[in-house]
Write an enzyme that holds these catalytic residues in place. Structure first.
Site, PDB file in Angstrom:
ATOM      1  N   ALA A  64      -0.352   2.672  -5.594  1.00  0.00           N
ATOM      2  CA  ALA A  64      -0.818   3.656  -4.618  1.00  0.00           C
ATOM      3  C   ALA A  64      -0.269   3.263  -3.253  1.00  0.00           C
ATOM      4  O   ALA A  64      -0.262   2.075  -2.900  1.00  0.00           O
ATOM      5  CB  ALA A  64      -2.336   3.676  -4.585  1.00  0.00           C
ATOM      6  N   TRP A  65       0.233   4.274  -2.512  1.00  0.00           N
ATOM      7  CA  TRP A  65       0.627   4.035  -1.116  1.00  0.00           C
ATOM      8  C   TRP A  65       0.682   5.346  -0.359  1.00  0.00           C
ATOM      9  O   TRP A  65       0.788   6.413  -0.959  1.00  0.00           O
ATOM     10  CB  TRP A  65       1.912   3.202  -0.983  1.00  0.00           C
ATOM     11  CG  TRP A  65       3.141   3.652  -1.747  1.00  0.00           C
ATOM     12  CD1 TRP A  65       3.260   4.679  -2.633  1.00  0.00           C
ATOM     13  CD2 TRP A  65       4.436   3.033  -1.679  1.00  0.00           C
ATOM     14  NE1 TRP A  65       4.533   4.750  -3.131  1.00  0.00           N
ATOM     15  CE2 TRP A  65       5.276   3.767  -2.555  1.00  0.00           C
ATOM     16  CE3 TRP A  65       4.980   1.968  -0.960  1.00  0.00           C
ATOM     17  CZ2 TRP A  65       6.628   3.436  -2.725  1.00  0.00           C
ATOM     18  CZ3 TRP A  65       6.320   1.653  -1.138  1.00  0.00           C
ATOM     19  CH2 TRP A  65       7.125   2.383  -2.019  1.00  0.00           C
ATOM     20  N   ASN A  66       0.567   5.236   0.970  1.00  0.00           N
ATOM     21  CA  ASN A  66       0.530   6.404   1.847  1.00  0.00           C
ATOM     22  C   ASN A  66       1.568   6.261   2.944  1.00  0.00           C
ATOM     23  O   ASN A  66       2.045   5.162   3.215  1.00  0.00           O
ATOM     24  CB  ASN A  66      -0.839   6.509   2.536  1.00  0.00           C
ATOM     25  CG  ASN A  66      -1.987   6.526   1.552  1.00  0.00           C
ATOM     26  OD1 ASN A  66      -1.947   7.237   0.559  1.00  0.00           O
ATOM     27  ND2 ASN A  66      -3.004   5.727   1.817  1.00  0.00           N
ATOM     28  N   HIS A  73      -1.323   5.952  20.885  1.00  0.00           N
ATOM     29  CA  HIS A  73      -2.606   5.877  21.614  1.00  0.00           C
ATOM     30  C   HIS A  73      -3.685   6.623  20.838  1.00  0.00           C
ATOM     31  O   HIS A  73      -4.216   7.630  21.281  1.00  0.00           O
ATOM     32  CB  HIS A  73      -2.426   6.387  23.044  1.00  0.00           C
ATOM     33  CG  HIS A  73      -1.451   5.546  23.800  1.00  0.00           C
ATOM     34  ND1 HIS A  73      -1.835   4.534  24.662  1.00  0.00           N
ATOM     35  CD2 HIS A  73      -0.097   5.499  23.750  1.00  0.00           C
ATOM     36  CE1 HIS A  73      -0.759   3.926  25.124  1.00  0.00           C
ATOM     37  NE2 HIS A  73       0.315   4.495  24.580  1.00  0.00           N
ATOM     38  N   HIS A  77      -7.173   1.089  20.263  1.00  0.00           N
ATOM     39  CA  HIS A  77      -5.755   0.835  20.532  1.00  0.00           C
ATOM     40  C   HIS A  77      -5.504   0.033  21.795  1.00  0.00           C
ATOM     41  O   HIS A  77      -6.380  -0.143  22.626  1.00  0.00           O
ATOM     42  CB  HIS A  77      -4.967   2.154  20.538  1.00  0.00           C
ATOM     43  CG  HIS A  77      -5.154   2.995  21.760  1.00  0.00           C
ATOM     44  ND1 HIS A  77      -6.153   3.924  21.867  1.00  0.00           N
ATOM     45  CD2 HIS A  77      -4.456   3.060  22.919  1.00  0.00           C
ATOM     46  CE1 HIS A  77      -6.072   4.536  23.042  1.00  0.00           C
ATOM     47  NE2 HIS A  77      -5.046   4.020  23.717  1.00  0.00           N
ATOM     48  N   ASP A  79      -3.053  -0.641  25.175  1.00  0.00           N
ATOM     49  CA  ASP A  79      -2.151  -0.019  26.163  1.00  0.00           C
ATOM     50  C   ASP A  79      -1.232  -1.098  26.734  1.00  0.00           C
ATOM     51  O   ASP A  79      -1.708  -2.072  27.341  1.00  0.00           O
ATOM     52  CB  ASP A  79      -2.935   0.580  27.335  1.00  0.00           C
ATOM     53  CG  ASP A  79      -3.676   1.869  26.992  1.00  0.00           C
ATOM     54  OD1 ASP A  79      -3.531   2.385  25.870  1.00  0.00           O
ATOM     55  OD2 ASP A  79      -4.392   2.360  27.885  1.00  0.00           O
ATOM     56  N   HIS A  83       3.340   1.820  29.115  1.00  0.00           N
ATOM     57  CA  HIS A  83       2.653   3.108  28.958  1.00  0.00           C
ATOM     58  C   HIS A  83       2.630   3.902  30.265  1.00  0.00           C
ATOM     59  O   HIS A  83       2.630   5.132  30.232  1.00  0.00           O
ATOM     60  CB  HIS A  83       1.230   2.846  28.473  1.00  0.00           C
ATOM     61  CG  HIS A  83       0.370   4.055  28.296  1.00  0.00           C
ATOM     62  ND1 HIS A  83       0.818   5.233  27.735  1.00  0.00           N
ATOM     63  CD2 HIS A  83      -0.933   4.268  28.608  1.00  0.00           C
ATOM     64  CE1 HIS A  83      -0.178   6.104  27.693  1.00  0.00           C
ATOM     65  NE2 HIS A  83      -1.241   5.556  28.234  1.00  0.00           N
ATOM     66  N   HIS A 212      -5.233   2.528  34.287  1.00  0.00           N
ATOM     67  CA  HIS A 212      -3.844   2.657  33.846  1.00  0.00           C
ATOM     68  C   HIS A 212      -2.890   2.295  34.988  1.00  0.00           C
ATOM     69  O   HIS A 212      -2.011   1.444  34.845  1.00  0.00           O
ATOM     70  CB  HIS A 212      -3.559   4.088  33.382  1.00  0.00           C
ATOM     71  CG  HIS A 212      -4.164   4.432  32.053  1.00  0.00           C
ATOM     72  ND1 HIS A 212      -5.462   4.850  31.905  1.00  0.00           N
ATOM     73  CD2 HIS A 212      -3.643   4.415  30.805  1.00  0.00           C
ATOM     74  CE1 HIS A 212      -5.710   5.083  30.619  1.00  0.00           C
ATOM     75  NE2 HIS A 212      -4.626   4.822  29.927  1.00  0.00           N
TER      76      HIS A 212
HETATM   77  C1  23J Z   1      -1.933   9.470  28.540  1.00  0.00           C
HETATM   78  C2  23J Z   1      -2.285  10.101  29.706  1.00  0.00           C
HETATM   79  C3  23J Z   1      -3.500   9.851  30.272  1.00  0.00           C
HETATM   80  C4  23J Z   1      -4.353   8.943  29.673  1.00  0.00           C
HETATM   81  C5  23J Z   1      -4.000   8.290  28.488  1.00  0.00           C
HETATM   82  C6  23J Z   1      -2.792   8.584  27.935  1.00  0.00           C
HETATM   83  C7  23J Z   1      -4.919   7.314  27.827  1.00  0.00           C
HETATM   84  O1  23J Z   1      -6.085   7.220  28.099  1.00  0.00           O
HETATM   85  C8  23J Z   1      -4.390   6.347  26.845  1.00  0.00           C
HETATM   86  O2  23J Z   1      -4.697   6.419  25.655  1.00  0.00           O
HETATM   87  O3  23J Z   1      -3.673   5.439  27.255  1.00  0.00           O
HETATM   88  S1  23J Z   1      -5.900   8.641  30.401  1.00  0.00           S
HETATM   89 MN    MN Z   2      -3.845   4.325  25.483  1.00  0.00          MN
END
Ligand code: 23J
Ligand code: MN
Length: 263
Positions: A64-66, A73, A77, A79, A83, A212
């Site tokens: 079995a595999w997918n 994101h 997850h 960052d 990003h 961010h």
């Molecule tokens: C892309 C644009 C804005 C945001 C985000 C991604 C995330 O929150 C993310 O998952 O890094 S706010």
């Molecule tokens: Mn993110």
């Protein structure tokens, strides 16, 4: 050597259960809540798909595999600096170039669960972090800072997790000065239990999306959709959060784990 002695102690404690491994990860699948951006501004990450290749059948009699369709994101997850535009040029800022040492580090857990239950737009400030340090001890260079909101209890549906109304999403996060302060302290990254590292209303802040913008500008990291932070002590746990080694990747779903001394 001090290092090998400490590690043999850890090995014993892992086997005996004196150190527990806590899963900080949400299930990744088609019903994983995903970020929704204003359509006039951006394209969204696609829905997650899990496609069966075979399951002990004519397409593969003994196995079995997918195969997966999943945005970087998505779900619990990581960052990477790459990003965000402010962190785009770091030679060690993508998923395949970040030093692996940074994927294992002590974690400071700031409990904002009561305030976030009361106010879905709760913002953690630099003064709040300083008050937390006065009680629990200083945040040191090379450590994670994560915001406990118990928002993982809302992870069952996109509606409750994003918590949006006609004024946009409502979820807790950091202020600009909070992020500036933890960068000053040398924090390696900032993590939350919400869909992203920034508050739901962060697009309207004086520096939009400060977690961010500022963390990645400083070549530091983010973690989103963390679970089970209520099972961690304020200090004393080790966070393991390693993204997939995606070629020049901006982030990745992770299996986030914490090593926690049993009290
Ligand atoms: C892309 C644009 C804005 C945001 C985000 C991604 C995330 O929150 C993310 O998952 O890094 S706010
Ligand atoms: Mn993110």
């Amino acid at each position: 050597m001090a290092g090998s002695q400490g590690l043999s102690g850890l090995a014993e404690m892992l086997v005996s259960g004196a150190v527990e491994v806590v899963d900080l990860t949400a299930v990744l699948g088609p019903s994983t809540p995903l970020l929704k951006l204003p359509p006039e501004l951006a394209v969204d990450t696609p829905k997650i798909e899990i496609h069966k290749i075979s399951e002990y059948d004519k397409n593969g009699p003994w196995w079995a595999w997918n195969w997966l369709k999943v945005g970087e994101h998505s779900g619990t997850h990581f960052d990477a600096p790459h990003h965000w535009i402010t962190g785009k040029d770091y030679p060690d800022g993508a998923t395949d170039s970040i030093p692996v040492k940074n994927f294992v580090a002590p974690v400071n857990v700031i409990d904002c669960s009561a305030k976030s239950a009361e106010n879905h737009d709760y913002l953690l400030t630099a003064d709040d972090v300083k008050a937390w340090e006065a009680e629990h001890g200083e945040i040191k260079a090379g450590e994670w800072v994560v915001m406990r909101t118990d928002w993982d209890r809302r992870n069952g549906s996109e509606e409750t997790f994003l918590n949006a109304d006609e004024t946009g999403p409502h979820s807790p996060g950091p202020t600009v000065d909070c992020i500036q302060y933890i960068i000053e302290k040398g924090a390696i990254g900032w993590g939350t239990q919400c869909i992203g590292t920034d508050a739901g209303q962060a697009a309207g802040m004086e520096i939009p999306f400060p977690a961010h913008n500022l963390m990645h500008k400083a070549n530091r990291y983010g973690l989103a959709s963390l679970c089970n932070l209520d099972k961690l002590p304020a200090k004393g746990a080790i966070l393991i959060a390693a993204p997939l080694k995606i070629e020049h990747g901006t982030g990745s779903p992770i299996r986030a784990l914490a090593l926690v001394p049993k009290s």
